[in-house]
Design a protein around this motif. Structure first.
Motif, PDB file in Angstrom:
ATOM      1  N   ALA A 181       0.839  -1.207   0.000  1.00  0.00           N
ATOM      2  CA  ALA A 181       0.000   0.000   0.000  1.00  0.00           C
ATOM      3  C   ALA A 181       0.871   1.253   0.000  1.00  0.00           C
ATOM      4  O   ALA A 181       2.065   1.194   0.293  1.00  0.00           O
ATOM      5  N   SER A 182       0.246   2.389  -0.319  1.00  0.00           N
ATOM      6  CA  SER A 182       1.022   3.642  -0.312  1.00  0.00           C
ATOM      7  C   SER A 182       0.665   4.502   0.899  1.00  0.00           C
ATOM      8  O   SER A 182       1.368   5.443   1.228  1.00  0.00           O
ATOM      9  N   LYS A 183      -0.470   4.189   1.561  1.00  0.00           N
ATOM     10  CA  LYS A 183      -0.791   4.934   2.782  1.00  0.00           C
ATOM     11  C   LYS A 183      -1.308   3.983   3.865  1.00  0.00           C
ATOM     12  O   LYS A 183      -1.772   2.867   3.559  1.00  0.00           O
ATOM     13  N   ALA A 184      -1.210   4.434   5.120  1.00  0.00           N
ATOM     14  CA  ALA A 184      -1.578   3.575   6.247  1.00  0.00           C
ATOM     15  C   ALA A 184      -3.103   3.395   6.335  1.00  0.00           C
ATOM     16  O   ALA A 184      -3.870   4.205   5.809  1.00  0.00           O
ATOM     17  N   GLY A 185      -3.519   2.308   7.014  1.00  0.00           N
ATOM     18  CA  GLY A 185      -4.938   2.124   7.341  1.00  0.00           C
ATOM     19  C   GLY A 185      -5.750   1.403   6.284  1.00  0.00           C
ATOM     20  O   GLY A 185      -6.978   1.497   6.276  1.00  0.00           O
ATOM     21  N   THR A 186      -5.096   0.689   5.378  1.00  0.00           N
ATOM     22  CA  THR A 186      -5.873   0.025   4.316  1.00  0.00           C
ATOM     23  C   THR A 186      -6.062  -1.471   4.560  1.00  0.00           C
ATOM     24  O   THR A 186      -6.697  -2.151   3.770  1.00  0.00           O
ATOM     25  N   LEU A 187      -5.493  -1.981   5.661  1.00  0.00           N
ATOM     26  CA  LEU A 187      -5.623  -3.432   5.919  1.00  0.00           C
ATOM     27  C   LEU A 187      -6.879  -3.706   6.751  1.00  0.00           C
ATOM     28  O   LEU A 187      -7.149  -2.984   7.721  1.00  0.00           O
ATOM     29  N   THR A 188      -7.612  -4.745   6.372  1.00  0.00           N
ATOM     30  CA  THR A 188      -8.831  -5.088   7.123  1.00  0.00           C
ATOM     31  C   THR A 188      -8.482  -5.942   8.339  1.00  0.00           C
ATOM     32  O   THR A 188      -7.384  -6.502   8.407  1.00  0.00           O
ATOM     33  N   ALA A 189      -9.429  -6.078   9.264  1.00  0.00           N
ATOM     34  CA  ALA A 189      -9.234  -6.997  10.398  1.00  0.00           C
ATOM     35  C   ALA A 189      -9.250  -8.424   9.845  1.00  0.00           C
ATOM     36  O   ALA A 189      -9.903  -8.687   8.838  1.00  0.00           O
ATOM     37  N   PRO A 190      -8.524  -9.364  10.485  1.00  0.00           N
ATOM     38  CA  PRO A 190      -8.516 -10.739   9.975  1.00  0.00           C
ATOM     39  C   PRO A 190      -9.903 -11.372  10.033  1.00  0.00           C
ATOM     40  O   PRO A 190     -10.667 -11.116  10.959  1.00  0.00           O
ATOM     41  N   ARG A 191     -10.227 -12.156   8.999  1.00  0.00           N
ATOM     42  CA  ARG A 191     -11.480 -12.936   9.039  1.00  0.00           C
ATOM     43  C   ARG A 191     -11.161 -14.350   8.551  1.00  0.00           C
ATOM     44  O   ARG A 191     -10.170 -14.571   7.838  1.00  0.00           O
ATOM     45  N   ALA A 192     -11.999 -15.293   8.952  1.00  0.00           N
ATOM     46  CA  ALA A 192     -11.715 -16.697   8.637  1.00  0.00           C
ATOM     47  C   ALA A 192     -11.963 -16.988   7.157  1.00  0.00           C
ATOM     48  O   ALA A 192     -13.030 -16.665   6.621  1.00  0.00           O
TER      49      ALA A 192
END
Ligand code: ATP
Length: 513
Positions: A181-192
């Motif tokens: 990514a190029s900026k912070a905050g784009t990752l989602t919480a883990p899901r199964a």
């Protein structure tokens, strides 16, 4: 928490290149651009693979009195996967990146703090095995995105305390720059994310037709436990072994054949009495598995043990220790050896309504046995063998100049070809005839190679690169001198000596077991 070890990307590249060049392993469907997570084994790869499986089968089934074999179907009744817990629980934690649309396995994604001018400013995420330089580059990318180009990055902090993504809070995640990514905050919480491949069996297209490609061979063993007990004259302790394909829709297949979506397993369920001394038996299994890995050529010092902490074990599991190997991309699991109690058999007993009890003649008691499960991947073993065998050295060529030599130091047990036979010159019928006769004779017992073309040094080099332990040359001394001897050239030392046919056969017999 697993802390990733440093990778050795160039070694992996060399191995991948050699495997392609010499016909060990090809990307699947290559003419259509490849298919991520699938590989095909070429003429040499299939020999190596078969030799690994055969060595395992010989040592753990045929050479033991207490283990029998099995070959169960890949698609089994879907109820098996409900009973085993796979339908509800066989998943990996998945993290999506909203910007790059890439997906990561949360337990293989690490989060490191970025400290700028002594102030915490966020985090960077990197995948397991990433090298230090790329993590630093990522941290600088975060610094630039925060408009703090002039600030000093504290590199020590970056590597001090990495946490995997299953452990990080939402607040940390929101300040984390993803690997692509190029900026912070784009990752989602883990899901199964469910790992089993679904298919449909029979003409009906509704829910009732859903079946699964097996994600492990072990359940085929539990499902046949009763059949084996009823027909096999086995007594506790005994094991059932199986080699076969398994399929997992891995989120991030990578590191060549280390993690693929179609792979093969060699698994044993070793049934023991409920009151057996399982810790000692577990230890015995670990030692036997290590010895076996050494017997196929892995250096003892490259194998370590990873004992799973009690709090991370499944509720039914008594202990799990993984044998780890130092792969080019870091130290990773090769062989899982788990004490699974009576969980699996009891689950099948409950779901099928069939008794899984064993009548123990010795103690005159009835019980559902407990189990120790050594589970090994064929493909991971093959990658470990390639990693241990690959080396380069410098040798003089035909003109006496130093030349780089690539060789695979395979153990004779698993080498694709056990020996290569050469006539010194291809235009001398008496040499060619003798070489051909020897080759035909050897071929009845072992996989051997015949090569008459090119300079002898080049022929040796070609065999070194594919790991053939010995080359046998029929030369003028063979036909002109008494004693009927050939030149035997040894791969690793390149030493040459004369050998008779009887000695050659005796040596191969002793070394290829
Ligand atoms: P990992 O944590 O690496 O995903 P795992 O703990 O899920 O592996 P097991 O379910 O214990 O693996 O499988 C037993 C063995 O099968 C592993 O030790 C490994 O050798 C092999 N294996 C598992 N998954 C794969 C895969 N995707 N590709 C190749 N081999 C695999």
């Amino acid at each position: 928490m697993t802390v990733p070890t440093v990778s050795n990307e160039s070694l992996m590249e060399e191995i991948v290149g050699l495997c392609k060049r010499r016909g060990f392993i090809f990307p699947s469907s290559e003419i259509y651009g490849g298919y991520n997570g699938f590989y095909d084994y070429g003429p040499l790869g299939v020999e190596l693979r078969n030799n690994i499986k055969q060595a395992w089968w010989r040592d753990f089934v045929q050479r033991r009195d207490d283990i029998v074999g099995l070959d169960s179907s890949i698609i089994m009744h879907p109820k098996i996967w409900q009973a085993s817990g796979h339908v509800d629980g066989f998943s990996d934690p998945l993290v999506d990146c909203k910007e790059s649309r890439k997906r990561y396995r949360a337990d293989q994604l690490f989060c490191a703090p970025v400290v700028l001018d002594a102030e915490p400013c966020g985090y960077v995420a990197y995948v397991e095995g990433a090298d230090e330089a790329s993590i630093i580059k990522q941290a600088k990318k975060l610094r630039d995105s925060l408009d703090k180009k002039q600030s000093k990055l504290d590199e020590g902090q970056l590597f001090g305390s990495a946490a995997d993504f299953t452990e990080v809070s939402d607040a940390v995640r929101e300040q984390t720059l993803g690997p692509d990514a190029s900026k912070a905050g784009t990752l989602t919480a883990p899901r199964a994310f469910k790992l089993m491949f679904e298919t449909k069996v029979g003409p009906l297209a509704d829910e009732s037709a859903i079946a699964y490609l097996r994600p492990e061979t072990a359940q085929g063993i539990f499902a046949n436990y009763k059949n084996v007990v009823d027909t096999g004259r086995v007594k506790i302790p005994f094991g059932i072994a199986q080699i076969g394909k398994a399929f997992r829709n891995e989120i991030t297949p990578r590191n060549f054949i280390f993690r693929s979506r179609e792979f093969e397993q060699m698994e044993i369920e070793y049934f023991i009495a409920p009151d057996a001394d399982w810790p000692s038996l577990h230890r015995e299994w670990l030692d036997q598995c290590i010895d076996w890995l050494v017997s196929i050529g892995l250096p003892r010092e490259s194998i370590t043990e990873d004992v799973h902490p009690q709090e991370k074990l499944a509720f039914y599991s008594q202990a799990t220790t993984d044998l780890m190997f130092h792969f080019p991309h870091g130290e990773q699991e090769l062989w899982g050896i788990a004490c699974r109690s009576d969980y699996d058999l009891k689950q099948h007993q409950q779901h099928s309504g069939k008794s899984m009890e064993f009548f123990d003649e010795a103690s005159k008691s009835k019980y559902v046995p407990h189990v120790i499960e050594p589970s090994l991947g064929v493909d991971r073993t093959l990658l470990a063998v390639l990693t241990a065998a690959y080396c380069e050295d410098e040798v003089p060529n035909d003109k006496g100049q130093a030349e780089q030599r690539t060789l695979l130091k395979f153990s004779p047990r698993i080498a694709p070809y056990k020996a290569a036979v050469f006539p010194l010159l291809k235009n001398k019928p008496e040499l060619v005839e003798r070489a051909d006769a020897l080759y035909r004779k050897l071929q009845k017992r072992w996989n051997v190679f015949y090569d008459a073309s090119g300079a002898i040094g080049r022929r040796y080099r070609r065999q070194d690169e594919i790991g053939t332990p010995w080359c046998v040359t029929i030369d003028f001394d063979t036909i002109e001198k008494p004693g009927d001897t050939f030149t035997l050239r040894e791969r690793d030392s390149m030493a040459q000596r004369r050998i008779t046919q009887a000695e050659l056969f005796a040596m191969l017999d002793a070394q290829v077991y």
